[in-house]
Every structure is written in structure tokens, then in C-alpha cells.
Design a protein around this motif. Structure first.
Motif, mmCIF file in Angstrom:
data_model
loop_
_atom_site.group_PDB
_atom_site.id
_atom_site.type_symbol
_atom_site.label_atom_id
_atom_site.label_comp_id
_atom_site.label_asym_id
_atom_site.label_seq_id
_atom_site.Cartn_x
_atom_site.Cartn_y
_atom_site.Cartn_z
ATOM 1 N N ALA A 124 0.699 -1.109 -0.035
ATOM 2 C CA ALA A 124 -0.070 -0.064 -0.122
ATOM 3 C C ALA A 124 0.767 1.147 -0.211
ATOM 4 C CB ALA A 124 -0.945 0.026 1.101
ATOM 5 N N VAL A 125 1.874 1.243 0.693
ATOM 6 C CA VAL A 125 2.854 2.454 0.895
ATOM 7 C C VAL A 125 3.361 2.554 -0.655
ATOM 8 C CG1 VAL A 125 5.252 3.011 1.615
ATOM 9 C CG2 VAL A 125 3.309 2.248 3.254
ATOM 10 N N ALA A 126 3.830 1.572 -1.247
ATOM 11 C CA ALA A 126 4.532 1.619 -2.724
ATOM 12 C C ALA A 126 3.521 2.005 -3.533
ATOM 13 C CB ALA A 126 5.221 0.411 -3.117
ATOM 14 N N TYR A 127 2.310 1.613 -3.381
ATOM 15 C CA TYR A 127 1.032 2.061 -4.117
ATOM 16 C C TYR A 127 0.916 3.580 -4.251
ATOM 17 C CZ TYR A 127 -3.770 2.482 -5.940
ATOM 18 O OH TYR A 127 -4.841 2.735 -6.828
ATOM 19 N N ILE A 128 0.723 3.850 -2.946
ATOM 20 C CA ILE A 128 0.666 5.532 -2.844
ATOM 21 C C ILE A 128 1.897 6.161 -3.248
ATOM 22 C CG2 ILE A 128 0.157 7.195 -1.232
ATOM 23 C CD1 ILE A 128 -1.588 5.317 0.262
ATOM 24 N N ARG A 134 -7.929 -1.370 -1.946
ATOM 25 C CA ARG A 134 -7.134 -2.046 -2.928
ATOM 26 C C ARG A 134 -6.493 -3.671 -2.055
ATOM 27 N NH1 ARG A 134 -4.927 -0.988 -8.065
ATOM 28 N NH2 ARG A 134 -3.779 -2.635 -8.469
ATOM 29 N N PHE A 135 -6.066 -3.265 -0.797
ATOM 30 C CA PHE A 135 -5.068 -4.030 0.011
ATOM 31 C C PHE A 135 -5.954 -4.626 1.310
ATOM 32 C CE2 PHE A 135 -2.171 -1.387 -2.671
ATOM 33 C CZ PHE A 135 -1.538 -2.444 -3.151
ATOM 34 N N ASN A 136 -7.172 -4.078 1.373
ATOM 35 C CA ASN A 136 -7.778 -4.628 2.445
ATOM 36 C C ASN A 136 -7.443 -4.022 3.672
ATOM 37 O OD1 ASN A 136 -10.300 -5.826 3.548
ATOM 38 N ND2 ASN A 136 -9.137 -7.761 3.459
ATOM 39 N N LEU A 137 -7.090 -3.185 3.942
ATOM 40 C CA LEU A 137 -6.360 -2.462 5.193
ATOM 41 C C LEU A 137 -7.691 -2.109 6.212
ATOM 42 C CD1 LEU A 137 -3.823 0.134 3.632
ATOM 43 C CD2 LEU A 137 -3.547 -2.530 4.286
ATOM 44 N N SER A 138 -7.375 -2.523 7.542
ATOM 45 C CA SER A 138 -8.255 -2.049 8.538
ATOM 46 C C SER A 138 -8.111 -0.679 8.775
ATOM 47 C CB SER A 138 -7.601 -2.855 9.830
ATOM 48 O OG SER A 138 -6.640 -2.208 10.295
ATOM 49 N N PRO A 139 -9.317 -0.048 9.469
ATOM 50 C CA PRO A 139 -9.262 1.355 9.556
ATOM 51 C C PRO A 139 -7.690 1.847 10.424
ATOM 52 C CG PRO A 139 -11.320 0.482 10.168
ATOM 53 C CD PRO A 139 -10.431 -0.780 9.777
ATOM 54 N N LYS A 140 -7.377 1.040 11.191
ATOM 55 C CA LYS A 140 -6.165 1.235 12.270
ATOM 56 C C LYS A 140 -4.914 1.381 11.102
ATOM 57 C CE LYS A 140 -3.552 -0.467 16.101
ATOM 58 N NZ LYS A 140 -3.509 -1.322 17.239
ATOM 59 N N LYS A 156 -1.494 6.746 6.853
ATOM 60 C CA LYS A 156 -1.623 8.162 6.720
ATOM 61 C C LYS A 156 -0.825 9.055 7.654
ATOM 62 C CE LYS A 156 -5.279 11.807 8.204
ATOM 63 N NZ LYS A 156 -6.369 11.993 8.633
ATOM 64 N N ASP A 157 -0.512 8.430 8.673
ATOM 65 C CA ASP A 157 0.600 9.024 9.630
ATOM 66 C C ASP A 157 1.912 8.877 9.218
ATOM 67 O OD1 ASP A 157 -1.403 9.886 11.453
ATOM 68 O OD2 ASP A 157 -1.133 8.135 12.934
ATOM 69 N N PHE A 158 2.200 7.938 8.400
ATOM 70 C CA PHE A 158 3.568 7.409 7.946
ATOM 71 C C PHE A 158 3.802 8.329 6.948
ATOM 72 C CE2 PHE A 158 5.806 5.677 4.087
ATOM 73 C CZ PHE A 158 7.010 5.370 4.712
ATOM 74 N N PHE A 159 2.686 8.872 5.989
ATOM 75 C CA PHE A 159 3.038 9.915 5.035
ATOM 76 C C PHE A 159 3.059 11.430 5.455
ATOM 77 C CE2 PHE A 159 1.751 6.397 2.087
ATOM 78 C CZ PHE A 159 2.918 6.533 1.236
ATOM 79 N N LYS A 160 2.335 11.702 6.577
ATOM 80 C CA LYS A 160 2.353 12.842 7.127
ATOM 81 C C LYS A 160 3.801 13.196 7.778
ATOM 82 C CE LYS A 160 -2.257 14.029 8.240
ATOM 83 N NZ LYS A 160 -3.207 14.448 9.285
#
Length: 61
Positions: free
Chosen positions: A14-18, A39-45, A51-55
Motif C-alpha cells: 500500500a505504501v509503494a502504491y501510494i 485495494r489492499f484490504n487494510l483495517s481502519p487502524k 496516513k501518519d506514515f506519509f504525514k
């Protein structure tokens, strides 16, 4: 045949995709985050961690 992947691998993908798509159009961050979550079936957490990783990486530059 379906291959089961560890959740950590899905988050990495998901990180690579974004990252790949963000370089093309930085204004679509929230849309990309939603797409990656589905796409990667991620949980809300996990989506929140993503999101925090990219921030965090944005504030490091």
C-alpha cells in the motif's frame, strides 16, 4: 489459486502504491489513501497508520 499474504506485506504494498501514484498527482493523497485501503484490504487502524506514515515523511523533508 488465492495466495494469502501477511498483513505487513499488504501495508508495504500500500505504501509503494501510494508513493508511486503520489509523485504523479500530489493533490490526490486522500483519494489514494482510500483506494489503497480498499485495494489492499487494510483495517481502519492500518489506514490511519499509513496516513501518519506519509504525514511523518512529509514533515521530515
Amino acid at each position: 489459486m488465492v495466495t494469502i499474504m501477511p498483513q505487513k506485506e499488504l501495508v508495504k504494498r500500500a505504501v509503494a502504491y501510494i508513493q508511486e501514484r503520489l509523485s504523479e498527482n500530489p493533490e490526490n493523497f486522500h483519494k489514494l489513501l482510500d483506494q489503497a485501503g480498499m485495494r489492499f484490504n487494510l483495517s481502519p487502524k492500518e489506514a490511519e497508520m499509513l496516513k501518519d506514515f506519509f504525514k511523518q515523511s512529509e514533515s521530515d523533508h
